[in-house]
Write a protein that holds these residues in place. Structure first.
Motif, mmCIF file in Angstrom:
data_model
loop_
_atom_site.group_PDB
_atom_site.id
_atom_site.type_symbol
_atom_site.label_atom_id
_atom_site.label_comp_id
_atom_site.label_asym_id
_atom_site.label_seq_id
_atom_site.Cartn_x
_atom_site.Cartn_y
_atom_site.Cartn_z
ATOM 1 N N GLY A 1 40.907 41.493 52.376
ATOM 2 C CA GLY A 1 39.509 41.724 52.721
ATOM 3 C C GLY A 1 38.566 41.541 51.555
ATOM 4 N N HIS A 2 37.585 42.431 51.452
ATOM 5 C CA HIS A 2 36.522 42.282 50.461
ATOM 6 C C HIS A 2 36.975 42.614 49.043
ATOM 7 C CE1 HIS A 2 33.531 41.438 53.471
ATOM 8 N NE2 HIS A 2 33.815 42.548 54.129
ATOM 9 N N ALA A 3 38.193 43.105 48.878
ATOM 10 C CA ALA A 3 38.647 43.467 47.539
ATOM 11 C C ALA A 3 38.887 42.241 46.665
ATOM 12 C CB ALA A 3 39.920 44.301 47.619
ATOM 13 N N ALA A 4 39.172 41.091 47.278
ATOM 14 C CA ALA A 4 39.520 39.882 46.522
ATOM 15 C C ALA A 4 38.567 38.749 46.867
ATOM 16 C CB ALA A 4 40.960 39.466 46.808
ATOM 17 N N ASN B 1 35.740 37.173 31.603
ATOM 18 C CA ASN B 1 35.060 37.495 30.352
ATOM 19 C C ASN B 1 33.837 38.390 30.537
ATOM 20 O OD1 ASN B 1 36.898 35.931 28.929
ATOM 21 N ND2 ASN B 1 35.634 34.099 29.005
ATOM 22 N N PHE B 2 33.161 38.254 31.681
ATOM 23 C CA PHE B 2 31.896 38.977 31.850
ATOM 24 C C PHE B 2 31.862 39.871 33.089
ATOM 25 C CE2 PHE B 2 31.063 34.826 29.795
ATOM 26 C CZ PHE B 2 30.734 35.297 28.530
ATOM 27 N N GLY B 3 32.943 39.892 33.872
ATOM 28 C CA GLY B 3 32.986 40.759 35.036
ATOM 29 C C GLY B 3 32.179 40.281 36.216
ATOM 30 N N VAL B 4 31.802 38.995 36.257
ATOM 31 C CA VAL B 4 30.985 38.465 37.351
ATOM 32 C C VAL B 4 31.914 37.861 38.399
ATOM 33 C CG1 VAL B 4 29.189 36.830 38.006
ATOM 34 C CG2 VAL B 4 29.069 38.010 35.803
ATOM 35 N N MET B 5 32.018 38.509 39.534
ATOM 36 C CA MET B 5 32.857 38.059 40.635
ATOM 37 C C MET B 5 32.027 37.245 41.624
ATOM 38 S SD MET B 5 35.929 38.253 42.131
ATOM 39 C CE MET B 5 36.844 39.770 41.815
ATOM 40 N N PRO B 6 32.529 36.102 42.116
ATOM 41 C CA PRO B 6 31.779 35.362 43.138
ATOM 42 C C PRO B 6 31.510 36.231 44.358
ATOM 43 C CG PRO B 6 33.604 34.031 42.306
ATOM 44 C CD PRO B 6 33.782 35.416 41.744
ATOM 45 N N ALA B 7 30.337 36.087 44.932
ATOM 46 C CA ALA B 7 29.987 36.873 46.115
ATOM 47 C C ALA B 7 30.806 36.444 47.313
ATOM 48 C CB ALA B 7 28.500 36.718 46.427
ATOM 49 N N ARG B 8 31.202 35.167 47.335
ATOM 50 C CA ARG B 8 32.040 34.645 48.404
ATOM 51 C C ARG B 8 33.162 33.828 47.785
ATOM 52 N NH1 ARG B 8 27.775 32.298 52.939
ATOM 53 N NH2 ARG B 8 26.654 34.253 53.321
ATOM 54 N N ASP B 9 34.076 33.385 48.627
ATOM 55 C CA ASP B 9 35.104 32.487 48.160
ATOM 56 C C ASP B 9 34.482 31.186 47.688
ATOM 57 O OD1 ASP B 9 37.029 33.605 50.944
ATOM 58 O OD2 ASP B 9 37.165 34.287 48.880
ATOM 59 N N VAL B 10 35.172 30.500 46.810
ATOM 60 C CA VAL B 10 34.635 29.308 46.160
ATOM 61 C C VAL B 10 35.562 28.122 46.433
ATOM 62 C CG1 VAL B 10 34.004 28.240 43.954
ATOM 63 C CG2 VAL B 10 33.586 30.680 44.331
ATOM 64 N N THR C 1 30.620 46.317 37.750
ATOM 65 C CA THR C 1 30.058 47.609 37.363
ATOM 66 C C THR C 1 31.208 48.594 37.303
ATOM 67 O OG1 THR C 1 29.625 48.129 39.672
ATOM 68 C CG2 THR C 1 27.819 47.159 38.421
ATOM 69 N N GLY C 2 31.755 48.787 36.115
ATOM 70 C CA GLY C 2 32.908 49.656 35.980
ATOM 71 C C GLY C 2 34.137 49.004 36.574
ATOM 72 N N ARG C 3 34.859 49.750 37.414
ATOM 73 C CA ARG C 3 36.108 49.263 37.986
ATOM 74 C C ARG C 3 35.868 48.291 39.133
ATOM 75 N NH1 ARG C 3 40.043 47.052 39.350
ATOM 76 N NH2 ARG C 3 41.830 47.904 40.441
ATOM 77 N N ARG C 4 34.838 48.534 39.929
ATOM 78 C CA ARG C 4 34.624 47.732 41.138
ATOM 79 C C ARG C 4 33.430 46.805 40.956
ATOM 80 N NH1 ARG C 4 39.101 48.904 41.534
ATOM 81 N NH2 ARG C 4 40.041 50.362 43.003
ATOM 82 N N ASP C 5 33.265 45.907 41.919
ATOM 83 C CA ASP C 5 32.185 44.932 41.880
ATOM 84 C C ASP C 5 31.219 45.206 43.023
ATOM 85 O OD1 ASP C 5 33.439 43.231 39.805
ATOM 86 O OD2 ASP C 5 34.966 43.017 41.353
ATOM 87 N N ARG C 6 29.922 45.081 42.725
ATOM 88 C CA ARG C 6 28.905 45.294 43.745
ATOM 89 C C ARG C 6 28.026 44.053 43.840
ATOM 90 N NH1 ARG C 6 29.001 50.532 45.167
ATOM 91 N NH2 ARG C 6 29.971 52.004 43.725
ATOM 92 N N PRO C 7 27.598 43.704 45.077
ATOM 93 C CA PRO C 7 26.851 42.454 45.233
ATOM 94 C C PRO C 7 25.437 42.541 44.696
ATOM 95 C CG PRO C 7 27.035 43.594 47.320
ATOM 96 C CD PRO C 7 27.867 44.358 46.346
ATOM 97 N N THR D 1 47.083 50.216 49.858
ATOM 98 C CA THR D 1 46.184 49.862 48.756
ATOM 99 C C THR D 1 45.739 48.413 48.881
ATOM 100 O OG1 THR D 1 48.079 49.234 47.377
ATOM 101 C CG2 THR D 1 47.268 51.488 47.164
ATOM 102 N N ARG D 2 44.633 48.118 48.248
ATOM 103 C CA ARG D 2 44.135 46.744 48.155
ATOM 104 C C ARG D 2 44.193 46.293 46.702
ATOM 105 N NH1 ARG D 2 41.357 45.087 52.813
ATOM 106 N NH2 ARG D 2 40.948 46.785 54.279
ATOM 107 N N VAL D 3 44.232 44.995 46.525
ATOM 108 C CA VAL D 3 44.291 44.412 45.185
ATOM 109 C C VAL D 3 42.923 43.838 44.859
ATOM 110 C CG1 VAL D 3 45.344 42.643 43.737
ATOM 111 C CG2 VAL D 3 46.748 43.907 45.384
ATOM 112 N N HIS D 4 42.257 44.401 43.870
ATOM 113 C CA HIS D 4 40.955 43.909 43.427
ATOM 114 C C HIS D 4 41.206 42.796 42.412
ATOM 115 C CE1 HIS D 4 38.355 47.060 45.259
ATOM 116 N NE2 HIS D 4 39.529 47.672 45.300
ATOM 117 N N ALA D 5 41.005 41.555 42.841
ATOM 118 C CA ALA D 5 41.407 40.431 41.992
ATOM 119 C C ALA D 5 40.637 39.176 42.368
ATOM 120 C CB ALA D 5 42.908 40.168 42.138
ATOM 121 N N LEU D 6 40.632 38.242 41.425
ATOM 122 C CA LEU D 6 40.146 36.890 41.670
ATOM 123 C C LEU D 6 41.368 35.994 41.814
ATOM 124 C CD1 LEU D 6 37.714 34.927 41.832
ATOM 125 C CD2 LEU D 6 38.051 34.501 39.390
ATOM 126 N N MET D 7 41.504 35.368 42.967
ATOM 127 C CA MET D 7 42.619 34.466 43.238
ATOM 128 C C MET D 7 42.174 33.035 42.961
ATOM 129 S SD MET D 7 43.533 36.105 46.963
ATOM 130 C CE MET D 7 44.980 35.080 47.260
#
Length: 623
Positions: free
Chosen positions: A537-540, A570-579, A12-18, A509-515
């Motif tokens: 933390g929760h940013a990644a 492609n769609f901005g869908v971040m996993p809710a937890r690590d995978v 949702t915009g810049r950040r991700d919400r569960p 600062t935190r890094v909002h990213a998918l590792m």
């Protein structure tokens, strides 16, 4: 197959919400084994703070125009809730100021002194072939950047960028860096498009080279090595067996070489740093006409993209970090030390057994013990000059490509196969081994010049941080003989410039990213990636490939990783937890294992495993 769960985050915009969603075929990781949740016993103070948080959020979204209104609101609240609300408002003010300072890094886009950079025209043309690709499906161009972003009067240089020859429909921009740090991002972007075509869904994919790289189109410099006195010795081509005298001599030779180089090209080389690379990325975004961009960094490119997202959080949105360096606190020398131990463990427990399983290609034996015995014979033959001009370092250099399977058919198997064959003493076989060995690693005794970009970047960023004595270096390289010699000489000793990295920026600062990360990666160890993940933390979120033993997740076609990766990209869908995904069997173009082998700690179900124990790397190589 990975267990399926339903938790997802929606962009949702810049950040991700569960949110909660239907089952998506991904594996969640439960951190409860590490962090035990306390029983939920809500008391009155807790409710007061929760209510205060809700009130603050409402006030921030609906700011009052009259300070008296806020005072009146506070006066009507119970004392406990009033104190909680004041505390939250104070914290919100601090956090707001904190965030403003983070977002306020100037990119000079409105400064007239930088207008010529932001208003330049990009002229696309052909691309040169590189190690991995022929450049036939991409176009390339040069972008002019200031050699010193702090002072544009110091002059200009150019960097290379690439784009698809026939891009599809897109509304977003994806900037790609190949790492290395001396790798061509043009070829990396082309490979990404070929191996993972879904990357072009709604994206214009742009490869962006670092300034000064030898495999790029932009401005480069070449420096001459210092005159050789003989004192440096180069360990007679066997840097796994140094002495204090030879190591001291080689350190002095390097210091003389780089000192002259820095004097000759001071302005250009001082500008090679991760902060300047991040500004170059931001400029490419602007020149191509995009208000925002997504980022994809591989290997050392992960540290660049993480830092860029810290510098320009309002410009860079979806960030994918593939094969992660320690980007929470980037330190090139300490990263190299951790890599040496992990690479040694990988060679011992993953790659040598792989060689044994493919004796029809390597001809070194059908068991790990036989392979190690054959390699020991190669090493001794080169040490005793019984294999022509092939040096021990070149023999060991054949194992330095174990990190990426794309090298196995191109370099590793031909080199080791030829050296194994040359053990028979046949002059034709020795000549073949000599020819192939020349491609594995350059012999410093014969090289006359070098591109300083990679070493200068590391020294400019974080400086000299290797705490080891000469005696400890010698002990370490004998224990970690696979690539440990690369850490012997301190390339940053007596460096003339202060480190360019902003440690305050990293810490606040935190890094909002998918590792995305392979568990047994020999080049960017999982142990450091896991540390990044925990601290951030929760940013990644992390997508870990259990039992994957190579470097670079993008090179493998693993449905579990690509589904998670491109759902986010492609769609901005971040996993809710690590995978946690399961690795495919080890393979190259010509070699394929039948099953996946367990290399580290088992990981199944819902938790990230501990990193591999590098103290198990204990095989000895005898000169």
């Amino acid at each position: 197959m990975p267990r399926q769960v339903g938790g997802l985050l929606r962009h949702t915009g810049r950040r991700d919400r569960p949110i909660r969603a239907a089952q998506q075929g991904r594996t969640a990781v439960d951190h409860s084994r590490t962090y035990r949740a306390r029983p939920r016993r809500f008391r009155a103070p807790v409710f007061a703070w929760l209510r205060a948080v809700i009130d603050v959020r409402y006030m921030l979204q609906h700011p009052t125009t009259d300070p008296g209104d806020l005072t009146m609101k506070l006066s009507t609240l119970p004392a406990r809730r009033r104190l909680a609300l004041i505390g939250c408002l104070l914290f919100a003010g601090v956090a707001g100021a904190h965030g403003a300072s983070h977002a306020g890094i100037d990119d000079h886009s409105t400064d007239p002194a930088y207008a010529r950079y932001y208003q330049q025209t990009v002229n696309w043309g052909g691309c040169p072939p590189s190690l991995f690709t022929d450049g036939s499906t991409i176009q390339c161009a040069l972008v002019t950047v200031p050699v010193d972003w702090a002072d544009p009067s110091q002059g200009d240089i150019t960097i290379g960028i690439s784009r698809p020859l026939h891009p599809g429909q897109y509304s977003r921009l994806l900037l790609v860096n190949a790492g290395g740090p001396d790798n061509s991002s043009a070829s990396q972007a082309e490979m990404l498009e070929q191996l993972q075509p879904q990357v072009q869904t709604d994206h214009l994919v742009i490869g962006v080279d670092l300034r000064g790289i030898s495999d790029g189109l932009g401005t480069q410099v070449s420096c001459d090595y210092a005159q050789r006195s003989g004192a440096e010795n180069f360990m007679d081509g066997d840097s796994r067996n140094p002495t204090v005298e030879s190591l001291t001599g080689q350190q002095d030779w390097w210091n003389r070489s780089i000192s002259t180089c820095l004097q000759q090209h001071a302005t250009f080389l001082k500008g090679i740093s991760t902060p300047n690379h991040a500004r170059d990325l931001n400029l490419v975004r602007a020149v191509l006409g995009f208000k925002h961009a997504d980022l994809f960094g591989v290997s050392s490119g992960s540290s660049l993209m993480a830092y860029a997202s810290r510098m320009f959080p309002d410009r860079f949105e979806r960030v994918v970090l593939d094969s992660n360096m320690d980007w929470v606190h980037l330190d090139w020398q300490r990263q190299a030390l951790r890599r040496a131990a992990m690479d040694q463990l990988n060679v011992q427990q993953a790659f040598i057994p792989f060689i044994a399983r493919h004796d029809d290609r390597f001809h070194m034996g059908t068991t790990p013990q036989q392979v190690m015995t054959t390699f020991q014979r190669i090493y001794q033959a080169t040490s005793e000059h019984r294999m022509g001009t092939v040096t021990p370092d070149q023999a060991l250099g054949a194992l330095d490509g174990t990190g990426m399977w794309v090298f196995w058919d191109m370099l590793v198997q031909p080199a080791l196969g030829a050296m194994s064959q040359a053990l028979d003493g046949n002059p034709d076989h020795i000549a073949n081994a000599e020819q192939i060995a020349a491609f594995t690693i350059a012999d410093l005794r014969t090289r006359t010049s070098f591109n300083p970009m990679s070493d200068v970047l590391q020294c400019n960023d974080s400086g000299s941080t290797d705490p080891r004595s000469l005696a400890q270096k010698i002990a370490d390289v004998r224990a970690h003989w696979a690539i440990g010699a690369s850490t012997l000489v301190d390339k940053c000793q007596h460096w003339p410039w202060a480190p360019a990295l902003d440690r305050r920026l990293e810490s606040r600062t935190r890094v909002h990213a998918l590792m995305v990360q392979n568990e047994f990666d020999p080049s960017t160890p999982y142990s450091l990636a896991l540390k990044d993940r925990i601290i951030d933390g929760h940013a990644a979120r992390m997508v870990l490939v259990n039992n994957a033993a190579t470097h670079g997740v993008m090179f493998d076609d693993n449905a579990c990783t690509t589904n998670a990766e491109f759902a986010y990209l492609n769609f901005g869908v971040m996993p809710a937890r690590d995978v946690v995904c399961q690795a495919n069997p080890m393979h190259s173009f010509a070699m394929q294992d039948a099953v996946t082998y367990e290399y580290g700690y088992p990981a199944a179900g819902s938790w990230l495993p501990p990193p591999p124990n590098t103290y198990q790397a204990n095989w000895v190589l005898v000169p």
